[in-house]
Design a protein around this motif. Structure first.
Motif, mmCIF file in Angstrom:
data_model
loop_
_atom_site.group_PDB
_atom_site.id
_atom_site.type_symbol
_atom_site.label_atom_id
_atom_site.label_comp_id
_atom_site.label_asym_id
_atom_site.label_seq_id
_atom_site.Cartn_x
_atom_site.Cartn_y
_atom_site.Cartn_z
ATOM 1 N N PRO A 110 0.845 -1.208 0.000
ATOM 2 C CA PRO A 110 0.000 0.000 0.000
ATOM 3 C C PRO A 110 0.878 1.255 0.000
ATOM 4 N N LEU A 111 0.461 2.253 -0.747
ATOM 5 C CA LEU A 111 1.237 3.497 -0.816
ATOM 6 C C LEU A 111 0.504 4.609 -0.074
ATOM 7 N N VAL A 112 -0.572 5.119 -0.683
ATOM 8 C CA VAL A 112 -1.364 6.185 -0.069
ATOM 9 C C VAL A 112 -2.825 5.901 -0.372
ATOM 10 N N GLY A 113 -3.646 5.828 0.648
ATOM 11 C CA GLY A 113 -5.072 5.607 0.432
ATOM 12 C C GLY A 113 -5.318 4.314 -0.311
ATOM 13 N N ASN A 114 -5.970 4.423 -1.476
ATOM 14 C CA ASN A 114 -6.265 3.217 -2.254
ATOM 15 C C ASN A 114 -5.232 2.976 -3.362
ATOM 16 N N LEU A 115 -4.087 3.649 -3.314
ATOM 17 C CA LEU A 115 -3.018 3.435 -4.286
ATOM 18 C C LEU A 115 -1.995 2.450 -3.737
ATOM 19 N N ASP A 116 -1.599 1.504 -4.574
ATOM 20 C CA ASP A 116 -0.597 0.516 -4.198
ATOM 21 C C ASP A 116 0.606 0.624 -5.121
ATOM 22 N N VAL A 117 1.748 0.180 -4.620
ATOM 23 C CA VAL A 117 2.946 0.013 -5.437
ATOM 24 C C VAL A 117 3.044 -1.471 -5.739
ATOM 25 N N VAL A 118 3.200 -1.836 -7.013
ATOM 26 C CA VAL A 118 3.289 -3.239 -7.412
ATOM 27 C C VAL A 118 4.628 -3.465 -8.095
ATOM 28 N N GLY A 119 5.351 -4.453 -7.611
ATOM 29 C CA GLY A 119 6.609 -4.848 -8.243
ATOM 30 C C GLY A 119 6.458 -6.243 -8.809
ATOM 31 N N VAL A 120 6.793 -6.425 -10.075
ATOM 32 C CA VAL A 120 6.747 -7.737 -10.724
ATOM 33 C C VAL A 120 8.193 -8.139 -11.003
ATOM 34 N N PHE A 121 8.599 -9.278 -10.439
ATOM 35 C CA PHE A 121 9.988 -9.699 -10.525
ATOM 36 C C PHE A 121 10.075 -11.027 -11.263
ATOM 37 N N ASP A 122 11.068 -11.149 -12.130
ATOM 38 C CA ASP A 122 11.257 -12.320 -12.985
ATOM 39 C C ASP A 122 12.747 -12.666 -12.975
ATOM 40 N N ILE A 123 13.063 -13.793 -12.380
ATOM 41 C CA ILE A 123 14.460 -14.217 -12.268
ATOM 42 C C ILE A 123 14.603 -15.555 -12.984
#
Length: 134
Positions: free
Chosen positions: A110-123
């Motif tokens: 979660p970032l602020v309110g209803n905003l999220d930070v999403v990280g997609v990782f591929d190794i």
């Protein structure tokens, strides 16, 4: 007369106003806040990557059963406190010299309110019979 102009010129160079200082402080604070949200995601990514490289350096890893390799990976990740990589995120493909391990996962914070930070990782890491990285 010349002295009076010099004093006036100096007086006009007051520097930053309180309003501009508050704006700069808010921007720097928000950037620091985002950095604090992103840092754990990337720290975990580098832990997963280093665990994959450590497994690839094991001699004979290319001949091991994928379930044993996966178990080794999760032992490394337990040491590094990785919480977002699950068993279903780890896949193995047969290659000529052993296995190619793929770890694909997503982290949502979660970032602020209803905003999220999403990280997609591929190794992706090749695990060869002789050990060592390709």
């Amino acid at each position: 007369m010349h002295m009076k102009r010099t004093l006036q010129a100096k007086h006009k160079q007051d520097g930053m106003t309180l309003t501009s200082f508050v704006v700069v402080l808010a921007v720097v604070g928000f950037a620091a806040y985002i950095g604090m949200k992103l840092f754990p995601m990337y720290q975990e990514y580098y832990s997963v990557r280093s665990a994959a490289k450590a497994i690839a350096a094991e001699p004979g890893v290319g001949d091991m059963d994928p379930s044993k390799i996966q178990s080794m990976l999760f032992k490394h990740l337990d040491i590094n406190y990785s919480e977002n990589v699950k068993e279903e995120n780890v896949k193995f493909d047969r290659i000529d010299s052993g296995w190619r391990m793929k770890v694909n996962y997503e982290v949502r914070r979660p970032l602020v309110g209803n905003l999220d930070v999403v990280g997609v990782f591929d190794i992706s890491q090749d695990l060869t019979r002789g050990g060592g990285t390709d």
